[in-house]
Write a protein that holds these residues in place. Structure first.
Motif, PDB file in Angstrom:
ATOM      1  N   ARG A 174       0.674  -1.190   0.173  1.00  0.00           N
ATOM      2  CA  ARG A 174      -0.076   0.044  -0.106  1.00  0.00           C
ATOM      3  C   ARG A 174       0.878   1.207   0.113  1.00  0.00           C
ATOM      4  NH1 ARG A 174      -4.565   0.408  -1.682  1.00  0.00           N
ATOM      5  NH2 ARG A 174      -5.223   2.050  -0.078  1.00  0.00           N
ATOM      6  N   GLN A 200      -4.929  -4.111  -3.985  1.00  0.00           N
ATOM      7  CA  GLN A 200      -4.624  -3.968  -2.532  1.00  0.00           C
ATOM      8  C   GLN A 200      -5.724  -4.024  -1.401  1.00  0.00           C
ATOM      9  OE1 GLN A 200      -1.751  -5.272  -1.497  1.00  0.00           O
ATOM     10  NE2 GLN A 200      -0.317  -4.965  -2.882  1.00  0.00           N
ATOM     11  N   THR A 201      -6.658  -2.798  -1.910  1.00  0.00           N
ATOM     12  CA  THR A 201      -7.733  -2.494  -0.972  1.00  0.00           C
ATOM     13  C   THR A 201      -8.826  -3.676  -0.973  1.00  0.00           C
ATOM     14  OG1 THR A 201      -7.332  -0.148  -1.600  1.00  0.00           O
ATOM     15  CG2 THR A 201      -9.623  -0.846  -0.699  1.00  0.00           C
ATOM     16  N   VAL A 255      -3.852  -1.187   9.643  1.00  0.00           N
ATOM     17  CA  VAL A 255      -4.438  -0.127   8.639  1.00  0.00           C
ATOM     18  C   VAL A 255      -4.580   1.286   8.926  1.00  0.00           C
ATOM     19  CG1 VAL A 255      -6.339   0.307   6.968  1.00  0.00           C
ATOM     20  CG2 VAL A 255      -5.842  -2.179   7.331  1.00  0.00           C
TER      21      VAL A 255
END
Length: 139
Positions: free
Chosen positions: A37, A66-67, A87
């Motif tokens: 990320r 990636q999300t 996160v």
């Protein structure tokens, strides 16, 4: 770049077993070379600053994938709080980096500084597995 942007075997395993057992989240989130990320978002920022459509496209797609990975991991994770905290910590790092490059770095040198940061970050992510190999060989 894109074929490796999504850890297909991990995602496939999560979807097949509906579990995140034996899949580590933090190392993937932070150290998967330019596919992490931080790497995607840094290179995306570089592409936007430079106006390079290819860099923007590749890293926007990588960031979206990636999300997706993060959301699937979160969905199947029994312990959601640690994942969310990791996160949020990553988002804090990204926001801090954006603030640094936007506020503290001179406009004339911003592109060069961000490019150097992205390059050093990417190289260090490739070197980290090699460091593990060297340390393992000495033991």
């Amino acid at each position: 770049t894109l074929p490796s942007a999504l850890p297909r075997s991990d995602l496939r395993q999560m979807l097949a077993t509906k579990s995140v057992e034996n899949i580590q989240f933090l190392p993937f989130l932070t150290t998967d070379a330019k596919y992490s990320r931080v790497g995607n978002l840094s290179w995306l920022g570089y592409g936007c600053l430079k106006g390079d459509g290819t860099v923007i496209t590749v890293n926007a797609i990588g960031a979206a994938l990636q999300t997706l990975y993060i959301l699937v991991y979160l969905y199947y994770s029994p312990a959601k709080r640690p994942v969310l905290l990791q996160v949020l910590l990553l988002l804090a790092v990204v926001v801090t980096g954006c603030g640094y490059f936007t506020i503290l770095v001179d406009t004339g040198t911003r592109l060069a500084h961000l490019g150097l940061f992205c390059s050093v970050f990417t190289i260090s992510m490739y070197l980290s597995p090699l460091a593990d190999l060297v340390c393992g060989a000495w033991q």
